[in-house]
Design a protein around this motif. Structure first.
Motif, short mmCIF file in Angstrom:
data_model
loop_
_atom_site.label_atom_id
_atom_site.label_comp_id
_atom_site.label_asym_id
_atom_site.label_seq_id
_atom_site.Cartn_x
_atom_site.Cartn_y
_atom_site.Cartn_z
N LYS A 50 0.97 -1.14 0.01
CA LYS A 50 -0.26 0.14 0.06
C LYS A 50 0.74 1.21 -0.04
O LYS A 50 0.52 2.27 -0.54
CB LYS A 50 -0.79 -0.09 1.15
CG LYS A 50 -2.11 -1.00 1.11
CD LYS A 50 -2.85 -0.87 2.35
CE LYS A 50 -3.88 -1.90 2.25
NZ LYS A 50 -4.80 -1.99 3.47
N GLN A 51 2.07 1.22 0.97
CA GLN A 51 2.80 2.34 1.01
C GLN A 51 3.54 2.58 -0.65
O GLN A 51 3.63 3.77 -0.94
CB GLN A 51 3.81 2.21 1.84
CG GLN A 51 4.83 3.53 2.23
CD GLN A 51 3.90 4.58 2.73
OE1 GLN A 51 2.91 4.49 3.31
NE2 GLN A 51 4.31 5.77 2.18
N LEU A 53 2.34 1.96 -3.43
CA LEU A 53 1.34 2.48 -4.34
C LEU A 53 1.21 3.86 -4.19
O LEU A 53 1.02 4.69 -5.13
CB LEU A 53 0.13 1.75 -4.42
CG LEU A 53 0.02 0.39 -4.74
CD1 LEU A 53 -1.20 -0.36 -4.44
CD2 LEU A 53 0.28 0.17 -6.35
N LYS A 54 1.34 4.28 -2.93
CA LYS A 54 1.10 5.85 -2.56
C LYS A 54 2.27 6.55 -3.11
O LYS A 54 2.14 7.63 -3.51
CB LYS A 54 0.99 5.81 -1.03
CG LYS A 54 -0.39 5.48 -0.64
CD LYS A 54 -0.36 5.67 1.00
CE LYS A 54 -1.77 5.24 1.67
NZ LYS A 54 -1.76 5.43 2.94
N ASP A 55 3.36 5.92 -2.97
CA ASP A 55 4.70 6.47 -3.41
C ASP A 55 4.72 6.50 -5.04
O ASP A 55 5.66 6.93 -5.42
CB ASP A 55 5.91 5.96 -2.69
CG ASP A 55 5.98 6.08 -1.30
OD1 ASP A 55 5.14 7.10 -0.83
OD2 ASP A 55 6.61 5.36 -0.59
N LYS A 58 4.57 1.46 -8.59
CA LYS A 58 3.60 0.43 -8.85
C LYS A 58 4.37 -0.95 -9.35
O LYS A 58 3.73 -1.92 -8.90
CB LYS A 58 2.65 0.98 -10.08
CG LYS A 58 1.62 0.00 -10.43
CD LYS A 58 0.86 0.61 -11.53
CE LYS A 58 -0.35 -0.36 -11.84
NZ LYS A 58 -1.27 0.18 -13.11
#
Length: 207
Positions: A50-51, A53-55, A58
């Motif tokens: 999840k982290q 993806l936020k950064d 991908k």
């Protein structure tokens, strides 16, 4: 000292089945520890994905999720192996119980066979008959001591009574008519002598 070191240890009561059960339980516990470790690791990798993806990373997040997917499959296999080990432990333990039951049945069967060899059916019947006869004999003695009469005895007494009442009259002894002999003077007792003297005095006064 020689006796101490030369003493033989008692035979172990741990059977091969017990050792097998212990090994299976140890393997099961190791798999559970591995399962717990993988579960914690999967939770961490999920948060990390999840982290990423936020950064905006991908590709790294996708690679991490593929790894997580593979570990999920390993986790399912681990769960299946744990179930198989637990089922095997239960089967062995149940087999031990069945073996003890069979051994008990064998001992009981041998005991019955030995008893049958010692005492035959005819002996048992004879003992039962003798026991019944002893009980009946003791009952008759108890009734005689207690003065108890059976119904048959009561009927016999009534029949005897009727036979007596319907038969001839019983002859009674005749009363003697002769006067009793007088008692000699010397054989009279003191009261009798006083009564005779008083009677003679009364007769003299009356004359």
């Amino acid at each position: 000292m020689g006796n101490v070191f030369g003493r033989k240890s008692p035979p172990s009561r741990v059977t091969e089945q017990d050792k097998a059960i212990l090994q299976l339980k140890q393997q099961r516990d190791k798999l559970k520890q591995y399962q717990k470790k993988i579960t914690l690791q999967l939770e961490k990798e999920k948060l990390l994905a999840k982290q990423l993806l936020k950064d905006g990373k991908k590709e790294k997040a996708l690679l991490l999720l593929k790894k997580k997917r593979y570990q999920d499959q390993l986790l399912d296999k681990t769960e299946s192996q744990i179930s198989n080990l637990e089922r095997m432990v239960q089967d062995i333990e149940f087999m031990q119980i069945e073996m003890k039951v069979i051994e008990g049945l064998k001992v009981g069967n041998d005991c019955l066979k030995s008893m049958h060899e010692i005492m035959s059916v005819e002996d048992v019947e004879r003992i039962l008959d003798e026991t019944q006869e002893s009980i009946e004999y003791q009952r008759q003695i108890d009734e005689m001591l207690a003065g108890a009469l059976t119904q048959e005895d009561e009927d016999a007494v009534i029949a005897e009574l009727e036979a007596i009442t319907q038969g001839e009259d019983v002859a009674l002894p005749e009363v003697p008519h002769e006067s009793l002999p007088e008692t000699p003077e010397g054989a009279k007792t003191a009261p009798e002598r006083r009564e005779a003297k008083n009677k003679a005095d009364r007769e003299m006064l009356a004359a």
